[in-house]
Design a protein around this motif. Structure first.
Motif, short mmCIF file in Angstrom:
data_model
loop_
_atom_site.label_atom_id
_atom_site.label_comp_id
_atom_site.label_asym_id
_atom_site.label_seq_id
_atom_site.Cartn_x
_atom_site.Cartn_y
_atom_site.Cartn_z
N GLU A 122 -1.93 -3.57 -16.50
CA GLU A 122 -0.45 -3.56 -16.86
C GLU A 122 0.40 -2.80 -16.20
OE1 GLU A 122 1.80 -3.51 -20.95
OE2 GLU A 122 -0.03 -2.20 -21.07
N VAL A 123 1.75 -2.81 -16.01
CA VAL A 123 2.46 -1.77 -14.89
C VAL A 123 3.66 -1.42 -16.47
CG1 VAL A 123 4.26 -1.41 -12.72
CG2 VAL A 123 1.95 -2.82 -13.41
N THR A 124 3.78 -0.53 -16.73
CA THR A 124 5.04 -0.54 -17.77
C THR A 124 6.39 0.88 -16.91
OG1 THR A 124 4.29 1.50 -18.42
CG2 THR A 124 3.36 -0.66 -20.08
N VAL A 125 7.63 0.62 -17.09
CA VAL A 125 8.38 1.40 -16.36
C VAL A 125 9.29 0.99 -18.02
CG1 VAL A 125 10.32 1.03 -15.29
CG2 VAL A 125 8.31 -0.37 -14.23
N GLN A 126 9.76 2.92 -17.54
CA GLN A 126 10.24 3.33 -18.69
C GLN A 126 11.44 4.50 -18.05
OE1 GLN A 126 7.86 5.15 -21.02
NE2 GLN A 126 7.22 3.51 -23.19
N GLU A 127 12.27 4.86 -18.43
CA GLU A 127 13.43 5.49 -18.29
C GLU A 127 13.18 6.86 -18.82
OE1 GLU A 127 18.57 5.85 -18.16
OE2 GLU A 127 17.98 3.82 -17.79
N SER A 128 13.31 7.77 -17.63
CA SER A 128 13.05 8.66 -18.71
C SER A 128 14.49 9.10 -19.15
CB SER A 128 12.21 9.75 -17.22
OG SER A 128 13.69 10.04 -16.27
N PRO A 129 14.31 10.74 -19.23
CA PRO A 129 15.17 11.43 -19.68
C PRO A 129 16.44 10.95 -19.17
CG PRO A 129 13.78 12.16 -20.85
CD PRO A 129 13.08 11.10 -19.62
N VAL A 130 16.45 11.62 -17.90
CA VAL A 130 16.97 12.08 -16.64
C VAL A 130 17.52 10.76 -16.27
CG1 VAL A 130 16.67 14.94 -16.27
CG2 VAL A 130 14.83 12.66 -15.19
N GLY A 131 17.11 9.68 -16.51
CA GLY A 131 18.37 8.24 -15.56
C GLY A 131 16.70 7.85 -14.83
N GLU A 132 15.39 8.83 -14.32
CA GLU A 132 14.38 8.22 -13.52
C GLU A 132 13.99 6.92 -14.04
OE1 GLU A 132 14.96 8.88 -10.42
OE2 GLU A 132 16.54 9.82 -10.35
N SER A 136 3.57 3.71 -15.22
CA SER A 136 3.08 3.72 -15.63
C SER A 136 1.89 2.65 -15.33
CB SER A 136 2.46 3.77 -16.94
OG SER A 136 3.14 5.34 -17.26
N CYS A 137 1.19 2.87 -13.85
CA CYS A 137 -0.02 1.34 -13.91
C CYS A 137 -1.53 1.84 -15.30
CB CYS A 137 -0.82 1.35 -12.68
SG CYS A 137 1.07 1.35 -11.93
N LEU A 138 -1.38 0.89 -15.64
CA LEU A 138 -2.86 0.74 -16.72
C LEU A 138 -4.23 0.03 -17.24
CD1 LEU A 138 -0.08 1.04 -19.48
CD2 LEU A 138 -1.53 3.04 -18.45
N ALA A 139 -5.18 0.41 -17.40
CA ALA A 139 -6.48 -0.04 -16.82
C ALA A 139 -7.54 0.31 -18.60
CB ALA A 139 -7.52 0.20 -15.77
N ARG A 140 -6.95 -1.07 -18.98
CA ARG A 140 -8.09 -1.08 -20.57
C ARG A 140 -9.07 -1.91 -20.39
NH1 ARG A 140 -2.74 -2.19 -21.32
NH2 ARG A 140 -1.51 -0.59 -22.34
N GLY A 141 -10.69 -1.39 -21.18
CA GLY A 141 -11.10 -1.67 -20.66
C GLY A 141 -12.21 -1.27 -22.31
N ASP A 142 -13.38 -1.84 -22.45
CA ASP A 142 -13.94 -1.03 -23.76
C ASP A 142 -16.07 -1.54 -23.38
OD1 ASP A 142 -15.81 -0.54 -26.16
OD2 ASP A 142 -14.07 -2.96 -27.40
N PHE A 143 -16.25 -0.78 -22.62
CA PHE A 143 -17.41 -0.87 -22.13
C PHE A 143 -18.80 -0.95 -23.80
CE2 PHE A 143 -16.91 0.23 -17.54
CZ PHE A 143 -17.06 -0.98 -17.12
N ASP A 144 -18.34 -0.13 -24.05
CA ASP A 144 -19.66 -0.42 -25.41
C ASP A 144 -19.20 -1.70 -26.50
OD1 ASP A 144 -17.97 1.08 -26.88
OD2 ASP A 144 -18.65 2.92 -27.09
N GLY A 145 -17.84 -2.42 -26.49
CA GLY A 145 -18.29 -3.25 -27.61
C GLY A 145 -17.79 -3.05 -28.93
N ASP A 146 -17.57 -1.19 -29.26
CA ASP A 146 -16.89 -1.12 -30.34
C ASP A 146 -15.49 -0.71 -30.64
OD1 ASP A 146 -15.87 1.13 -28.86
OD2 ASP A 146 -16.69 2.52 -30.25
N GLY A 147 -14.47 -1.62 -30.08
CA GLY A 147 -13.33 -2.57 -30.60
C GLY A 147 -11.95 -1.16 -29.89
N GLN A 148 -12.80 0.47 -29.43
CA GLN A 148 -12.35 1.38 -29.01
C GLN A 148 -12.28 1.71 -27.63
OE1 GLN A 148 -11.97 5.10 -30.03
NE2 GLN A 148 -11.78 4.05 -32.63
N ASN A 149 -10.67 1.47 -27.02
CA ASN A 149 -11.07 1.14 -25.36
C ASN A 149 -10.16 2.39 -24.62
OD1 ASN A 149 -10.13 -1.55 -26.07
ND2 ASN A 149 -8.01 -1.42 -25.98
N ALA A 150 -11.08 2.74 -23.65
CA ALA A 150 -10.99 3.26 -22.41
C ALA A 150 -9.92 3.08 -22.33
CB ALA A 150 -12.04 3.86 -21.38
N VAL A 151 -9.10 4.04 -21.45
CA VAL A 151 -7.66 4.06 -20.98
C VAL A 151 -7.78 4.76 -19.61
CG1 VAL A 151 -4.62 3.91 -21.09
CG2 VAL A 151 -6.43 3.27 -23.31
N TYR A 152 -7.30 4.23 -18.86
CA TYR A 152 -7.23 4.39 -17.04
C TYR A 152 -5.12 4.70 -17.01
CZ TYR A 152 -12.12 4.47 -17.26
OH TYR A 152 -13.83 4.52 -17.27
#
Length: 172
Positions: A122-132, A136-152
């Motif tokens: 995923e790619v997210t774009v938000q405006e900072s408090p100063v207008g910039e 964020s580029c994100l990757a989510r995975g769940d290797f152990d299959g327990d429903g808890q995601n690792a987030v990069y």
């Protein structure tokens, strides 16, 4: 040494080299085939002579940097950041390979992680408090299959520089 003996010696050396190369080629072929079978099934086991390694987060780390580069290149060319994803819709579980659908935003920015992935991107774009823009580029995975995601996460600053990779719940 007579010329017949020299010829016989040369032919023997060539024959040994050809047989050695053929054996090495066969072992290489079997190893790559086994690795490919393990990756194609997603079970990480592979058959034959060699076994495929257990899935790691290398995919996420490499693809996140490629994704951020693609996002920044798109901005350099078009003057704006594009949001994308999350793709695939569901976070892959248990290290399984899932199809990465061809979605327009990812195609526009030129990001193609391959046909199958073990992470959601995923790619997210938000405006900072100063207008910039804060990207964020994100990757989510769940290797152990327990429903808890690792987030990069990799962040792009206003100059197009990437942050180090941040990881939450590594190994999940």
């Amino acid at each position: 040494m007579s010329s017949r003996k020299k010829l016989a010696l040369i032919l023997s050396v060539v024959a040994v080299a050809v047989v050695g190369l053929a054996v090495w080629g066969w072992l290489y072929y079997r190893g790559m085939r086994a690795l490919g079978e393990g990756l194609a099934t997603g079970d990480g086991r592979g058959g034959g002579l060699f076994r495929a390694e257990k899935p790691t987060d290398t995919e996420a780390r490499v693809n996140l940097l490629a994704l951020c580069d693609a996002v920044q290149s798109y901005r350099d060319e078009h003057g704006t950041y594009l949001t994308a994803g999350p793709t695939p819709k569901e976070v892959p579980r248990g290290g399984e390979l899932v199809e990465f659908p061809k979605e327009e935003p990812f195609q526009h920015i030129g990001f193609d992680p391959g046909e199958k992935v073990r992470f959601q991107y995923e790619v997210t774009v938000q405006e900072s408090p100063v207008g910039e823009p804060e990207v964020s580029c994100l990757a989510r995975g769940d290797f152990d299959g327990d429903g808890q995601n690792a987030v990069y996460r990799v962040r792009l600053d206003s100059n197009g520089m990437t942050s180090p990779i941040e990881v939450e719940r590594e190994g999940e």
